[in-house]
Design a protein around this motif. Structure first.
Motif, mmCIF file in Angstrom:
data_model
loop_
_atom_site.group_PDB
_atom_site.id
_atom_site.type_symbol
_atom_site.label_atom_id
_atom_site.label_comp_id
_atom_site.label_asym_id
_atom_site.label_seq_id
_atom_site.Cartn_x
_atom_site.Cartn_y
_atom_site.Cartn_z
ATOM 1 N N ALA A 174 25.041 50.466 41.621
ATOM 2 C CA ALA A 174 25.904 49.381 42.085
ATOM 3 C C ALA A 174 26.573 49.750 43.410
ATOM 4 C CB ALA A 174 26.959 49.080 41.023
ATOM 5 N N GLU A 175 26.984 51.000 43.552
ATOM 6 C CA GLU A 175 27.647 51.436 44.789
ATOM 7 C C GLU A 175 26.674 51.403 45.970
ATOM 8 O OE1 GLU A 175 30.520 55.123 46.326
ATOM 9 O OE2 GLU A 175 29.791 55.066 44.252
ATOM 10 N N ILE A 176 25.442 51.750 45.712
ATOM 11 C CA ILE A 176 24.432 51.719 46.784
ATOM 12 C C ILE A 176 24.120 50.269 47.175
ATOM 13 C CG2 ILE A 176 22.017 52.256 47.325
ATOM 14 C CD1 ILE A 176 22.419 54.774 45.519
ATOM 15 N N ALA A 177 24.100 49.371 46.191
ATOM 16 C CA ALA A 177 23.904 47.945 46.497
ATOM 17 C C ALA A 177 25.033 47.439 47.391
ATOM 18 C CB ALA A 177 23.842 47.143 45.195
ATOM 19 N N ASP A 178 26.267 47.813 47.065
ATOM 20 C CA ASP A 178 27.416 47.400 47.880
ATOM 21 C C ASP A 178 27.289 47.911 49.316
ATOM 22 O OD1 ASP A 178 28.653 46.038 45.824
ATOM 23 O OD2 ASP A 178 29.895 47.749 45.207
ATOM 24 N N LEU A 179 26.781 49.137 49.466
ATOM 25 C CA LEU A 179 26.604 49.721 50.787
ATOM 26 C C LEU A 179 25.619 48.904 51.615
ATOM 27 C CD1 LEU A 179 27.104 52.161 52.738
ATOM 28 C CD2 LEU A 179 25.107 53.235 51.657
ATOM 29 N N PHE A 180 24.487 48.543 51.026
ATOM 30 C CA PHE A 180 23.493 47.740 51.745
ATOM 31 C C PHE A 180 24.055 46.366 52.107
ATOM 32 C CE2 PHE A 180 19.541 50.060 49.899
ATOM 33 C CZ PHE A 180 19.508 50.908 50.999
ATOM 34 N N LEU A 181 24.726 45.738 51.154
ATOM 35 C CA LEU A 181 25.272 44.402 51.406
ATOM 36 C C LEU A 181 26.321 44.426 52.509
ATOM 37 C CD1 LEU A 181 25.577 43.170 47.699
ATOM 38 C CD2 LEU A 181 23.896 42.439 49.410
ATOM 39 N N VAL A 216 22.018 38.003 45.729
ATOM 40 C CA VAL A 216 20.899 38.560 46.497
ATOM 41 C C VAL A 216 19.867 39.120 45.520
ATOM 42 C CG1 VAL A 216 20.193 40.257 48.222
ATOM 43 C CG2 VAL A 216 22.433 39.142 48.415
ATOM 44 N N PRO A 217 18.753 38.448 45.338
ATOM 45 C CA PRO A 217 17.740 38.967 44.408
ATOM 46 C C PRO A 217 17.046 40.198 44.972
ATOM 47 C CG PRO A 217 16.893 37.048 45.558
ATOM 48 C CD PRO A 217 18.337 37.174 45.956
ATOM 49 N N LEU A 218 16.603 41.075 44.082
ATOM 50 C CA LEU A 218 15.822 42.235 44.498
ATOM 51 C C LEU A 218 14.457 41.752 44.973
ATOM 52 C CD1 LEU A 218 15.936 45.367 44.603
ATOM 53 C CD2 LEU A 218 14.855 45.370 42.347
ATOM 54 N N THR A 219 14.096 42.083 46.201
ATOM 55 C CA THR A 219 12.871 41.549 46.801
ATOM 56 C C THR A 219 11.611 42.149 46.186
ATOM 57 O OG1 THR A 219 14.028 41.175 48.892
ATOM 58 C CG2 THR A 219 11.609 41.254 48.970
ATOM 59 N N CYS A 220 11.595 43.472 45.973
ATOM 60 C CA CYS A 220 10.390 44.117 45.454
ATOM 61 C C CYS A 220 10.728 45.478 44.848
ATOM 62 C CB CYS A 220 9.329 44.293 46.546
ATOM 63 S SG CYS A 220 9.825 45.441 47.855
ATOM 64 N N ILE A 221 9.831 45.955 43.990
ATOM 65 C CA ILE A 221 9.933 47.307 43.429
ATOM 66 C C ILE A 221 8.637 48.037 43.747
ATOM 67 C CG2 ILE A 221 10.165 48.713 41.350
ATOM 68 C CD1 ILE A 221 11.787 46.489 40.094
ATOM 69 N N LEU A 222 8.717 49.073 44.556
ATOM 70 C CA LEU A 222 7.569 49.924 44.849
ATOM 71 C C LEU A 222 7.541 51.056 43.821
ATOM 72 C CD1 LEU A 222 8.010 50.183 48.740
ATOM 73 C CD2 LEU A 222 6.937 48.366 47.390
ATOM 74 N N THR A 223 6.374 51.608 43.573
ATOM 75 C CA THR A 223 6.261 52.639 42.538
ATOM 76 C C THR A 223 5.580 53.896 43.073
ATOM 77 O OG1 THR A 223 4.157 51.724 41.758
ATOM 78 C CG2 THR A 223 6.164 50.951 40.666
ATOM 79 N N SER A 224 5.893 55.021 42.442
ATOM 80 C CA SER A 224 5.264 56.307 42.741
ATOM 81 C C SER A 224 4.970 57.005 41.425
ATOM 82 C CB SER A 224 6.191 57.178 43.589
ATOM 83 O OG SER A 224 6.466 56.560 44.831
ATOM 84 N N ASP A 225 3.812 57.637 41.339
ATOM 85 C CA ASP A 225 3.401 58.287 40.095
ATOM 86 C C ASP A 225 4.102 59.623 39.869
ATOM 87 O OD1 ASP A 225 1.684 56.203 39.512
ATOM 88 O OD2 ASP A 225 -0.020 57.144 40.515
ATOM 89 N N HIS A 226 4.592 60.230 40.962
ATOM 90 C CA HIS A 226 5.270 61.529 40.854
ATOM 91 C C HIS A 226 6.388 61.596 41.876
ATOM 92 C CE1 HIS A 226 2.255 63.278 38.164
ATOM 93 N NE2 HIS A 226 1.336 62.715 38.930
#
Length: 339
Positions: A174-181, A216-226
């Motif tokens: 939540a704190e990181i979201a506030d920072l971006f906004l 503000v909806p989350l636009t996308c979720i990228l993924t990484s296997d490791h």
């Protein structure tokens, strides 16, 4: 020339006892914290032991005390620098308390069954789980092994009978979201690490919920296997190649610093340095390096590891339950909106 057997024979407690003129049990008490023994006798025993090159056999002592003073540390993502930092802190604190660690590295070839069998054979006094996947097999095996205390470190456990000590990932997200906004970002994405079973970080939950609460909806979720730099780099490069420039995200919250470092490398390779704001999590050493200046969220690692060890070793803390601690947002430059 024949070797003198006496030059290589291991010095025993009986040898020390004979020199000092005490019983071998007195020698044993001299090396046992809190044991009843006169101070002057302890001093004479320890001095003789040092001169003779004697040290107690901890494995033999464990047969009588039923404590090996050995704690298993279970990991499965050694490519993540933060995992190495956790291991270093765990071994340091265990050694400071007179305990040793048994490192068990889970992999497709060496699964939880093999790891726990080894822990059972060494009769460990506890298990610190630092992996991504606390599966049913591992839990069942851990509970069969003499009811050994099991604590999850730096992740949440979804099982009520498995305590955890971790950073409050929900509040951090939540704190990181506030920072971006606050920076004016509106097209915002998240890069997740490998999926896990029975453990979770809650960072994405807090991040997404705060964004949605602010409209503000989350636009996308990228993924990484490791949790590896290459994985983070390839994940963002693939996104950049498949997404038109005017539709791309403006900011990206990565689940770990090493993924964020990979994302920043991808931006550099694509000729778009600083085009997307990036924030990581953990505050690994390279995060502050000039090429990255990564804004991140620092976990109280030493405190978390200490609390995990306390729950394993201290009788008054075995039933202390789970703990979530606050972390610290570390501001550098990678989160800023491009002028």
């Amino acid at each position: 020339m024949a070797r003198d057997p006496s030059s290589t024979r291991k010095i025993t407690a009986s040898d020390v006892a004979e020199r000092v003129g005490v019983s071998k049990w007195t020698v044993s008490r001299a090396f046992t914290d809190g044991a009843s023994i006169a101070p002057d006798v302890r001093e004479r025993v320890l001095q003789a032991a040092a001169e003779m090159g004697y040290s107690p056999n901890l494995l033999a002592r464990s047969l009588s005390t039923r404590s090996t003073r050995l704690v298993a540390v279970v990991v499965d993502e050694l490519g993540n620098p933060n995992q190495l930092f956790l291991i270093n802190e765990a071994t340091r604190q265990l050694q400071a308390r007179g305990f040793s660690s048994l490192l068990l590295n889970l992999s497709p070839e060496y699964g939880p069954a093999a790891a726990l069998r080894l822990a059972d054979q060494f009769q460990v006094d506890g298990i610190m789980f630092m992996g991504t996947s606390l599966d049913e097999e591992l839990i069942e095996l851990a509970q069969k092994i003499r009811r050994v205390p099991l604590v999850v470190v730096s992740r949440n456990s979804s099982l009520s009978n498995i305590p955890y000590v971790t950073t409050d990932g929900y509040a951090a997200g939540a704190e990181i979201a506030d920072l971006f906004l606050a920076q004016g970002h509106r097209r915002i994405g998240h890069m997740a690490g490998p999926p896990s079973a029975r453990t979770e970080l809650r960072r994405l939950d807090g991040f997404r919920d705060r964004l949605q609460a602010c409209g503000v909806p989350l636009t996308c979720i990228l993924t990484s296997d490791h949790y590896r730099r290459e994985q983070g780099m390839q994940s963002l490069l693939k996104y950049l190649e498949s997404t038109p420039r005017d539709q791309r995200i403006e900011a990206l919250f990565c689940e770990s610093d090493i993924l964020a470092i990979g994302a920043l490398d991808a931006l550099h390779l694509s000729g778009n340095p600083h085009r997307i704001a990036v924030v990581g999590f953990d505050d690994i050493e390279i995060a502050s390096a000039p090429p990255y200046e990564l804004t991140t969220f620092r976990q109280p690692t030493a405190y978390l590891v200490g609390e995990a060890i306390r729950r394993i070793l201290d009788a008054d803390a075995v039933d202390a339950g789970s703990l979530m601690a606050p972390g610290t947002l570390v501001l550098r430059s990678s989160h800023r909106r491009l002028a």
